[in-house]
Scaffold this motif. Structure first.
Motif, PDB file in Angstrom:
ATOM      1  N   PRO A  67       0.829  -1.211   0.000  1.00 47.45           N
ATOM      2  CA  PRO A  67       0.000   0.000   0.000  1.00 47.45           C
ATOM      3  C   PRO A  67       0.861   1.258   0.000  1.00 47.45           C
ATOM      4  O   PRO A  67       2.022   1.232   0.388  1.00 47.45           O
ATOM      5  CB  PRO A  67      -0.785  -0.123   1.306  1.00 47.45           C
ATOM      6  CG  PRO A  67       0.085  -0.951   2.190  1.00 47.45           C
ATOM      7  CD  PRO A  67       0.820  -1.914   1.280  1.00 47.45           C
ATOM      8  N   ILE A  68       0.259   2.348  -0.419  1.00 48.53           N
ATOM      9  CA  ILE A  68       0.954   3.633  -0.408  1.00 48.53           C
ATOM     10  C   ILE A  68       1.152   4.094   1.034  1.00 48.53           C
ATOM     11  O   ILE A  68       0.434   3.671   1.940  1.00 48.53           O
ATOM     12  CB  ILE A  68       0.194   4.694  -1.227  1.00 48.53           C
ATOM     13  CG1 ILE A  68      -1.215   4.919  -0.668  1.00 48.53           C
ATOM     14  CG2 ILE A  68       0.146   4.293  -2.689  1.00 48.53           C
ATOM     15  CD1 ILE A  68      -1.973   6.044  -1.321  1.00 48.53           C
ATOM     16  N   ILE A  69       2.155   4.936   1.214  1.00 48.60           N
ATOM     17  CA  ILE A  69       2.435   5.456   2.557  1.00 48.60           C
ATOM     18  C   ILE A  69       2.328   6.975   2.558  1.00 48.60           C
ATOM     19  O   ILE A  69       2.488   7.629   1.527  1.00 48.60           O
ATOM     20  CB  ILE A  69       3.821   5.012   3.069  1.00 48.60           C
ATOM     21  CG1 ILE A  69       4.950   5.518   2.167  1.00 48.60           C
ATOM     22  CG2 ILE A  69       3.874   3.496   3.216  1.00 48.60           C
ATOM     23  CD1 ILE A  69       6.335   5.348   2.747  1.00 48.60           C
ATOM     24  N   SER A  87      15.795   8.277  -0.598  1.00 51.18           N
ATOM     25  CA  SER A  87      14.484   8.879  -0.455  1.00 51.18           C
ATOM     26  C   SER A  87      13.478   8.047  -1.241  1.00 51.18           C
ATOM     27  O   SER A  87      13.851   7.286  -2.133  1.00 51.18           O
ATOM     28  CB  SER A  87      14.544  10.317  -0.995  1.00 51.18           C
ATOM     29  OG  SER A  87      13.384  11.046  -0.700  1.00 51.18           O
ATOM     30  N   MET A  88      12.207   8.187  -0.911  1.00 52.39           N
ATOM     31  CA  MET A  88      11.166   7.440  -1.608  1.00 52.39           C
ATOM     32  C   MET A  88      10.720   8.175  -2.867  1.00 52.39           C
ATOM     33  O   MET A  88      10.473   9.377  -2.848  1.00 52.39           O
ATOM     34  CB  MET A  88       9.949   7.228  -0.697  1.00 52.39           C
ATOM     35  CG  MET A  88      10.212   6.327   0.491  1.00 52.39           C
ATOM     36  SD  MET A  88      10.848   4.677   0.080  1.00 52.39           S
ATOM     37  CE  MET A  88       9.464   3.976  -0.803  1.00 52.39           C
ATOM     38  N   ALA A  89      10.586   7.414  -3.957  1.00 54.13           N
ATOM     39  CA  ALA A  89      10.048   7.960  -5.208  1.00 54.13           C
ATOM     40  C   ALA A  89       8.529   8.077  -5.073  1.00 54.13           C
ATOM     41  O   ALA A  89       7.895   7.292  -4.374  1.00 54.13           O
ATOM     42  CB  ALA A  89      10.419   7.054  -6.369  1.00 54.13           C
ATOM     43  N   ARG A  90       7.977   9.061  -5.734  1.00 51.59           N
ATOM     44  CA  ARG A  90       6.522   9.261  -5.705  1.00 51.59           C
ATOM     45  C   ARG A  90       6.108  10.103  -6.885  1.00 51.59           C
ATOM     46  O   ARG A  90       6.925  10.818  -7.475  1.00 51.59           O
ATOM     47  CB  ARG A  90       6.096   9.927  -4.413  1.00 51.59           C
ATOM     48  CG  ARG A  90       6.541  11.397  -4.344  1.00 51.59           C
ATOM     49  CD  ARG A  90       5.841  12.138  -3.238  1.00 51.59           C
ATOM     50  NE  ARG A  90       6.182  13.547  -3.178  1.00 51.59           N
ATOM     51  CZ  ARG A  90       5.563  14.519  -3.846  1.00 51.59           C
ATOM     52  NH1 ARG A  90       4.576  14.243  -4.676  1.00 51.59           N
ATOM     53  NH2 ARG A  90       5.935  15.777  -3.703  1.00 51.59           N
ATOM     54  N   LEU A  91       4.828  10.057  -7.218  1.00 55.98           N
ATOM     55  CA  LEU A  91       4.266  10.977  -8.197  1.00 55.98           C
ATOM     56  C   LEU A  91       3.510  12.080  -7.462  1.00 55.98           C
ATOM     57  O   LEU A  91       3.788  13.249  -7.621  1.00 55.98           O
ATOM     58  CB  LEU A  91       3.350  10.241  -9.168  1.00 55.98           C
ATOM     59  CG  LEU A  91       4.054   9.221 -10.067  1.00 55.98           C
ATOM     60  CD1 LEU A  91       3.047   8.459 -10.914  1.00 55.98           C
ATOM     61  CD2 LEU A  91       5.086   9.897 -10.947  1.00 55.98           C
ATOM     62  N   TYR A 112      11.153  19.774   0.970  1.00 51.44           N
ATOM     63  CA  TYR A 112       9.900  20.516   1.102  1.00 51.44           C
ATOM     64  C   TYR A 112      10.137  21.958   0.651  1.00 51.44           C
ATOM     65  O   TYR A 112      11.126  22.583   1.031  1.00 51.44           O
ATOM     66  CB  TYR A 112       9.416  20.487   2.559  1.00 51.44           C
ATOM     67  CG  TYR A 112       8.130  21.237   2.747  1.00 51.44           C
ATOM     68  CD1 TYR A 112       6.916  20.637   2.474  1.00 51.44           C
ATOM     69  CD2 TYR A 112       8.133  22.559   3.163  1.00 51.44           C
ATOM     70  CE1 TYR A 112       5.723  21.318   2.626  1.00 51.44           C
ATOM     71  CE2 TYR A 112       6.947  23.264   3.319  1.00 51.44           C
ATOM     72  CZ  TYR A 112       5.747  22.640   3.046  1.00 51.44           C
ATOM     73  OH  TYR A 112       4.573  23.338   3.179  1.00 51.44           O
ATOM     74  N   GLY A 113       9.233  22.466  -0.180  1.00 53.71           N
ATOM     75  CA  GLY A 113       9.376  23.817  -0.711  1.00 53.71           C
ATOM     76  C   GLY A 113      10.189  23.871  -1.989  1.00 53.71           C
ATOM     77  O   GLY A 113      10.238  24.907  -2.648  1.00 53.71           O
ATOM     78  N   GLY A 114      10.816  22.759  -2.362  1.00 60.09           N
ATOM     79  CA  GLY A 114      11.582  22.701  -3.601  1.00 60.09           C
ATOM     80  C   GLY A 114      10.665  22.743  -4.815  1.00 60.09           C
ATOM     81  O   GLY A 114       9.472  22.467  -4.725  1.00 60.09           O
ATOM     82  N   LYS A 115      11.236  23.079  -5.933  1.00 60.77           N
ATOM     83  CA  LYS A 115      10.430  23.305  -7.126  1.00 60.77           C
ATOM     84  C   LYS A 115      10.436  22.150  -8.131  1.00 60.77           C
ATOM     85  O   LYS A 115       9.899  22.279  -9.226  1.00 60.77           O
ATOM     86  CB  LYS A 115      10.888  24.595  -7.795  1.00 60.77           C
ATOM     87  CG  LYS A 115      10.632  25.814  -6.930  1.00 60.77           C
ATOM     88  CD  LYS A 115      11.095  27.088  -7.603  1.00 60.77           C
ATOM     89  CE  LYS A 115      10.757  28.312  -6.814  1.00 60.77           C
ATOM     90  NZ  LYS A 115      11.290  28.372  -5.483  1.00 60.77           N
ATOM     91  N   ARG A 116      11.054  21.007  -7.780  1.00 66.09           N
ATOM     92  CA  ARG A 116      11.069  19.896  -8.742  1.00 66.09           C
ATOM     93  C   ARG A 116       9.648  19.416  -9.041  1.00 66.09           C
ATOM     94  O   ARG A 116       9.318  19.125 -10.170  1.00 66.09           O
ATOM     95  CB  ARG A 116      11.939  18.751  -8.220  1.00 66.09           C
ATOM     96  CG  ARG A 116      11.951  17.519  -9.113  1.00 66.09           C
ATOM     97  CD  ARG A 116      12.453  17.822 -10.517  1.00 66.09           C
ATOM     98  NE  ARG A 116      12.441  16.606 -11.315  1.00 66.09           N
ATOM     99  CZ  ARG A 116      13.183  16.388 -12.366  1.00 66.09           C
ATOM    100  NH1 ARG A 116      14.011  17.325 -12.793  1.00 66.09           N
ATOM    101  NH2 ARG A 116      13.128  15.265 -13.008  1.00 66.09           N
ATOM    102  N   ASN A 117       8.808  19.302  -8.012  1.00 63.39           N
ATOM    103  CA  ASN A 117       7.399  18.954  -8.214  1.00 63.39           C
ATOM    104  C   ASN A 117       6.562  20.206  -7.993  1.00 63.39           C
ATOM    105  O   ASN A 117       6.818  20.959  -7.051  1.00 63.39           O
ATOM    106  CB  ASN A 117       6.952  17.874  -7.217  1.00 63.39           C
ATOM    107  CG  ASN A 117       7.161  16.480  -7.759  1.00 63.39           C
ATOM    108  OD1 ASN A 117       7.685  16.300  -8.846  1.00 63.39           O
ATOM    109  ND2 ASN A 117       6.759  15.489  -7.002  1.00 63.39           N
ATOM    110  N   PRO A 118       5.558  20.423  -8.836  1.00 58.91           N
ATOM    111  CA  PRO A 118       4.729  21.621  -8.674  1.00 58.91           C
ATOM    112  C   PRO A 118       4.039  21.714  -7.318  1.00 58.91           C
ATOM    113  O   PRO A 118       3.751  22.801  -6.843  1.00 58.91           O
ATOM    114  CB  PRO A 118       3.686  21.502  -9.794  1.00 58.91           C
ATOM    115  CG  PRO A 118       4.246  20.527 -10.763  1.00 58.91           C
ATOM    116  CD  PRO A 118       5.179  19.637 -10.009  1.00 58.91           C
TER     117      PRO A 118
END
Length: 163
Positions: A67-69, A87-91, A112-118
């Motif tokens: 399951p997802i965490i 680190s854990m990969a995620r979408l 957290y606060g980084g711009k790699r993911n919108p």
């Protein structure tokens, strides 16, 4: 290509470490693969560039993936995406299961606060390479098609050295 030794930060990222170790303890990573490398040269479609290698469980066990965490944000754990961080990969937030990545060089845009993911939520860092960073770099420099390692680099096993 060699051994990679990690120290996991169970006291700071308990749910993420427990999730990773549940796959380790059940042998899911035995026969797994490093299947992706993200380098400065192979991500022309991304404005925010990162450098990581990504691995996962044995492909024959993908249907057994757990399951997802919940995402343990770096804002809360204090763990940062430094050179050698696992680190854990995620979408999406709260979507990680078994795939993980290891940072090559410092990657603050994954915090957290980084711009790699919108969404700006970052990724769940949960440990650090303490031996074998040269193996991580060798995997990163292996043959690649776009971002897929070709062929994937086999993970013989992942095991605990102490409980």
């Amino acid at each position: 290509l060699g051994e990679i030794e990690l120290v996991l930060a169970a006291e700071k990222a308990p749910a993420t470490v427990a999730n990773f170790l549940s796959y380790v303890d059940r042998g899911f990573y035995d026969g797994g693969v490093f299947h992706r490398t993200v380098t400065l040269e192979n991500q022309s479609h991304n404005q925010i560039k990162i450098e990581v290698i990504q691995g996962g469980i044995n492909p024959t066990r993908r249907t057994e993936d757990g399951p997802i965490i919940a995402l343990e944000r770096t804002r809360d754990t204090g763990l940062l995406h430094l050179d050698g961080t696992i680190s854990m990969a995620r979408l999406e937030p709260d979507s990680a299961t078994s795939d993980f990545f290891i940072c090559v060089n410092d990657q603050p845009e994954l915090d957290y606060g980084g711009k790699r993911n919108p969404d700006g939520q970052g990724f769940a860092a949960f440990g650090q390479v303490v031996r074998g960073l040269e193996v991580v770099r060798a995997i990163q420099n292996s043959p690649v098609e776009r971002q897929a390692l070709s062929p994937p680099v086999k993970i013989l096993s992942i095991e605990r050295t102490d409980n």
